[in-house]
Design an enzyme around this catalytic site. Structure first.
Site, PDB file in Angstrom:
ATOM      1  N   SER A  19      51.896  40.507  61.504  1.00 62.58           N
ATOM      2  CA  SER A  19      53.351  40.351  61.653  1.00 62.58           C
ATOM      3  C   SER A  19      53.999  41.432  60.789  1.00 62.58           C
ATOM      4  O   SER A  19      53.371  41.951  59.861  1.00 62.58           O
ATOM      5  CB  SER A  19      53.800  38.948  61.237  1.00 62.58           C
ATOM      6  OG  SER A  19      53.324  38.618  59.957  1.00 62.58           O
ATOM      7  N   GLU A  21      57.600  42.783  58.705  1.00 60.50           N
ATOM      8  CA  GLU A  21      58.896  42.383  58.130  1.00 60.50           C
ATOM      9  C   GLU A  21      59.830  43.588  58.067  1.00 60.50           C
ATOM     10  O   GLU A  21      59.419  44.682  57.684  1.00 60.50           O
ATOM     11  CB  GLU A  21      58.662  41.813  56.731  1.00 60.50           C
ATOM     12  CG  GLU A  21      59.936  41.303  56.092  1.00 60.50           C
ATOM     13  CD  GLU A  21      59.646  40.570  54.798  1.00 60.50           C
ATOM     14  OE1 GLU A  21      58.804  39.645  54.782  1.00 60.50           O
ATOM     15  OE2 GLU A  21      60.262  40.926  53.777  1.00 60.50           O
ATOM     16  N   ASP A 113      67.232  34.363  45.079  1.00 60.20           N
ATOM     17  CA  ASP A 113      67.390  34.629  43.644  1.00 60.20           C
ATOM     18  C   ASP A 113      68.872  34.639  43.293  1.00 60.20           C
ATOM     19  O   ASP A 113      69.708  34.930  44.134  1.00 60.20           O
ATOM     20  CB  ASP A 113      66.755  35.976  43.287  1.00 60.20           C
ATOM     21  CG  ASP A 113      65.246  35.893  43.379  1.00 60.20           C
ATOM     22  OD1 ASP A 113      64.660  35.027  42.706  1.00 60.20           O
ATOM     23  OD2 ASP A 113      64.658  36.664  44.155  1.00 60.20           O
ATOM     24  N   PHE A 223      59.971  46.816  40.898  1.00 59.84           N
ATOM     25  CA  PHE A 223      60.226  45.521  41.512  1.00 59.84           C
ATOM     26  C   PHE A 223      59.125  44.518  41.158  1.00 59.84           C
ATOM     27  O   PHE A 223      59.386  43.333  40.967  1.00 59.84           O
ATOM     28  CB  PHE A 223      60.358  45.687  43.030  1.00 59.84           C
ATOM     29  CG  PHE A 223      60.666  44.405  43.734  1.00 59.84           C
ATOM     30  CD1 PHE A 223      61.889  43.787  43.553  1.00 59.84           C
ATOM     31  CD2 PHE A 223      59.729  43.799  44.552  1.00 59.84           C
ATOM     32  CE1 PHE A 223      62.182  42.578  44.182  1.00 59.84           C
ATOM     33  CE2 PHE A 223      60.003  42.594  45.182  1.00 59.84           C
ATOM     34  CZ  PHE A 223      61.230  41.989  45.002  1.00 59.84           C
ATOM     35  N   HIS A 273      50.614  40.144  57.017  1.00 60.42           N
ATOM     36  CA  HIS A 273      52.061  40.340  57.153  1.00 60.42           C
ATOM     37  C   HIS A 273      52.392  41.644  56.416  1.00 60.42           C
ATOM     38  O   HIS A 273      52.094  41.776  55.223  1.00 60.42           O
ATOM     39  CB  HIS A 273      52.799  39.157  56.512  1.00 60.42           C
ATOM     40  CG  HIS A 273      54.287  39.210  56.635  1.00 60.42           C
ATOM     41  ND1 HIS A 273      54.966  38.847  57.783  1.00 60.42           N
ATOM     42  CD2 HIS A 273      55.246  39.579  55.741  1.00 60.42           C
ATOM     43  CE1 HIS A 273      56.275  38.980  57.587  1.00 60.42           C
ATOM     44  NE2 HIS A 273      56.472  39.429  56.360  1.00 60.42           N
TER      45      HIS A 273
HETATM   46  P1  FAD Z   1      60.870  28.013  45.602  1.00 59.83           P
HETATM   47  O1  FAD Z   1      59.605  27.794  46.303  1.00 59.83           O
HETATM   48  O2  FAD Z   1      61.943  27.020  45.753  1.00 59.83           O
HETATM   49  O3  FAD Z   1      60.622  28.159  44.056  1.00 59.83           O
HETATM   50  C1  FAD Z   1      59.813  29.195  43.537  1.00 59.83           C
HETATM   51  C2  FAD Z   1      58.987  28.694  42.372  1.00 59.83           C
HETATM   52  O4  FAD Z   1      59.848  28.299  41.313  1.00 59.83           O
HETATM   53  C3  FAD Z   1      58.160  27.498  42.780  1.00 59.83           C
HETATM   54  O5  FAD Z   1      56.836  27.905  43.056  1.00 59.83           O
HETATM   55  C4  FAD Z   1      58.280  26.546  41.619  1.00 59.83           C
HETATM   56  O6  FAD Z   1      57.075  26.444  40.925  1.00 59.83           O
HETATM   57  C5  FAD Z   1      59.371  27.110  40.752  1.00 59.83           C
HETATM   58  N1  FAD Z   1      60.451  26.133  40.724  1.00 59.83           N
HETATM   59  C6  FAD Z   1      61.455  25.997  41.593  1.00 59.83           C
HETATM   60  N2  FAD Z   1      62.253  24.983  41.241  1.00 59.83           N
HETATM   61  C7  FAD Z   1      61.711  24.490  40.131  1.00 59.83           C
HETATM   62  C8  FAD Z   1      62.065  23.433  39.283  1.00 59.83           C
HETATM   63  N3  FAD Z   1      63.144  22.669  39.516  1.00 59.83           N
HETATM   64  N4  FAD Z   1      61.288  23.186  38.210  1.00 59.83           N
HETATM   65  C9  FAD Z   1      60.186  23.938  37.984  1.00 59.83           C
HETATM   66  N5  FAD Z   1      59.817  24.968  38.740  1.00 59.83           N
HETATM   67  C10 FAD Z   1      60.561  25.225  39.803  1.00 59.83           C
HETATM   68  N6  FAD Z   1      64.619  36.708  48.953  1.00 59.83           N
HETATM   69  C11 FAD Z   1      65.802  36.940  49.597  1.00 59.83           C
HETATM   70  O7  FAD Z   1      66.876  36.879  48.973  1.00 59.83           O
HETATM   71  N7  FAD Z   1      65.831  37.208  50.948  1.00 59.83           N
HETATM   72  C12 FAD Z   1      64.705  37.278  51.696  1.00 59.83           C
HETATM   73  O8  FAD Z   1      64.771  37.541  52.895  1.00 59.83           O
HETATM   74  C13 FAD Z   1      63.434  37.054  51.050  1.00 59.83           C
HETATM   75  N8  FAD Z   1      62.277  37.077  51.739  1.00 59.83           N
HETATM   76  C14 FAD Z   1      61.100  36.810  51.104  1.00 59.83           C
HETATM   77  C15 FAD Z   1      59.904  36.766  51.855  1.00 59.83           C
HETATM   78  C16 FAD Z   1      58.705  36.496  51.241  1.00 59.83           C
HETATM   79  C17 FAD Z   1      57.437  36.441  52.092  1.00 59.83           C
HETATM   80  C18 FAD Z   1      58.641  36.270  49.836  1.00 59.83           C
HETATM   81  C19 FAD Z   1      57.328  36.006  49.161  1.00 59.83           C
HETATM   82  C20 FAD Z   1      59.803  36.300  49.081  1.00 59.83           C
HETATM   83  C21 FAD Z   1      61.043  36.542  49.704  1.00 59.83           C
HETATM   84  N9  FAD Z   1      62.253  36.536  48.992  1.00 59.83           N
HETATM   85  C22 FAD Z   1      63.447  36.768  49.641  1.00 59.83           C
HETATM   86  C23 FAD Z   1      62.253  36.311  47.537  1.00 59.83           C
HETATM   87  C24 FAD Z   1      62.461  34.823  47.150  1.00 59.83           C
HETATM   88  O9  FAD Z   1      63.774  34.426  47.495  1.00 59.83           O
HETATM   89  C25 FAD Z   1      62.236  34.721  45.651  1.00 59.83           C
HETATM   90  O10 FAD Z   1      60.892  34.946  45.337  1.00 59.83           O
HETATM   91  C26 FAD Z   1      62.750  33.439  44.971  1.00 59.83           C
HETATM   92  O11 FAD Z   1      62.735  33.634  43.554  1.00 59.83           O
HETATM   93  C27 FAD Z   1      61.921  32.212  45.236  1.00 59.83           C
HETATM   94  O12 FAD Z   1      62.057  31.743  46.509  1.00 59.83           O
HETATM   95  P2  FAD Z   1      61.094  30.545  47.018  1.00 59.83           P
HETATM   96  O13 FAD Z   1      61.566  30.107  48.340  1.00 59.83           O
HETATM   97  O14 FAD Z   1      59.690  30.947  46.884  1.00 59.83           O
HETATM   98  O15 FAD Z   1      61.455  29.459  45.926  1.00 59.83           O
END
Ligand code: FAD
Length: 309
Positions: A19, A21, A113, A223, A273
């Site tokens: 895939s 991105e 973020d 980064f 990916h």
């Molecule tokens: P989550 O899974 O919600 O949290 C990340 C980690 O933080 C968890 O593993 C958990 O251990 C910890 N955590 C969360 N909440 C808590 C809590 N309450 N207490 C303790 N620990 C906690 N960003 C963008 O803005 N746009 C994009 O399009 C984008 N695409 C991405 C695609 C991929 C494949 C990846 C890997 C990242 C991408 N990101 C993107 C970045 C992503 O938004 C960041 O990495 C962000 O910091 C975490 O998102 P997440 O969904 O993994 O978070």
């Protein structure tokens, strides 16, 4: 190395899935370049492509427009990334419904973020989804979308330990995610160990490695530290002194990515990916090396008017 290596088997390309991105282009010129990239990569038959979502929803319309164009003009299944940072549930749900009305049925669900930047402390919006897992549940309550989520072979920088990190991944999968795409990494042992931990935690969805071809070492290195991806010393050494030598930099980048992907194939990984940065060259070359070949474009479905037709 010999010809009996798994990655050299002639049938290997038929087993692998990829895939790609992209990020949503800002200008007409960037859109043109993205479109050339999509056109070049489409014949490789990607399982899907995805389009990122700018911090705090800054690309909401551009992401939607790009996904919609891919869906309309190519046969590739396309996913929209979506974040929940800095928005209420109602606002996020409204975006989802807007995307759904455009025919978008695949999402990469992310927390996102803070506006202050990657690495600064995250505080959920008081009326918003709290994290990635919560967002997956929200998406699934709207429709049975295909949802991918993020995973972190070196753990997310805000996770205190692997157990907490993997617990969050489990919640995302329990809430309906059907695959995880990893943050990029350069040490395949880390990925392999992570997948073992994930399986031990009872998570069985594909953990698809995110491959970052190093188009610009300095940018990737900057980064990496914020994204929780470690840049090994050997990698820095390979790019040393190449800041002003783009041709050699590109050749080295190609060799590094090919080496990484081939090694993962040897370890039994069958799905990849690619973070393309909207460029086709490196991703295409690596796909070619692992045996993927351009397929004839799928015939456009014709209207069938009779049951016997
Ligand atoms: P989550 O899974 O919600 O949290 C990340 C980690 O933080 C968890 O593993 C958990 O251990 C910890 N955590 C969360 N909440 C808590 C809590 N309450 N207490 C303790 N620990 C906690 N960003 C963008 O803005 N746009 C994009 O399009 C984008 N695409 C991405 C695609 C991929 C494949 C990846 C890997 C990242 C991408 N990101 C993107 C970045 C992503 O938004 C960041 O990495 C962000 O910091 C975490 O998102 P997440 O969904 O993994 O978070």
């Amino acid at each position: 190395m010999n010809q009996f290596r798994f990655s050299r088997r002639p049938d290997i390309g038929g087993r692998l899935r990829v895939s790609f991105e992209f990020f949503p282009p800002k200008t007409d010129e960037m859109e043109e370049r993205l479109w050339q990239t999509v056109t070049r990569l489409e014949p490789l038959g990607p399982k899907f492509v995805s389009v990122t979502y700018g911090a705090g929803g800054s690309t909401r319309e551009r992401t939607a427009r790009t996904v919609k164009r891919i869906l309309t003009e190519t046969g590739i299944p396309a996913a929209a990334h979506l974040t929940c940072v800095g928005a209420t549930r109602e606002e996020v749900d409204a975006v989802v419904r807007e995307y759904q009305a455009l025919g978008i049925e695949r999402f990469v669900a992310l927390r996102g973020d803070p506006a202050s930047g990657v690495g600064s402390v995250y505080r959920p919006h008081p009326g918003g989804y709290h994290n990635g897992a919560d967002l997956v549940a929200g998406l699934k309550s709207i429709a049975d979308f295909d949802v991918s989520v993020a995973a972190y072979p070196e753990k997310h920088p805000q996770s205190p330990d692997f157990a907490t990190d993997i617990e969050m991944l489990k919640r995302k999968v329990d809430n309906g995610a059907s695959r995880a795409i990893t943050q990029f990494f350069f040490d395949n042992d880390l990925y392999e160990r992570y997948v073992e931990r994930v399986r031990r935690a009872g998570i069985y969805v594909p953990i698809v490695p995110g491959i970052q071809p190093v188009h610009n070492f300095r940018q990737v290195a900057n980064f990496s530290s914020k994204a929780g991806a470690h840049v090994p010393a050997w990698l820095a050494e390979r790019f040393e002194g190449l800041d002003n030598d783009p041709q050699t930099h590109a050749l080295v980048a190609s060799a590094v990515a090919a080496e990484q992907v081939m090694d993962l194939v040897e370890r039994g990984v069958e799905e990849f990916h690619f973070y393309t940065m909207n460029r086709a060259d490196l991703a295409f070359a690596i796909c070619h090396m692992i045996g993927l070949r351009a397929q004839a474009p799928a015939p456009v479905a014709k209207q069938v008017n009779s049951a016997a037709a």
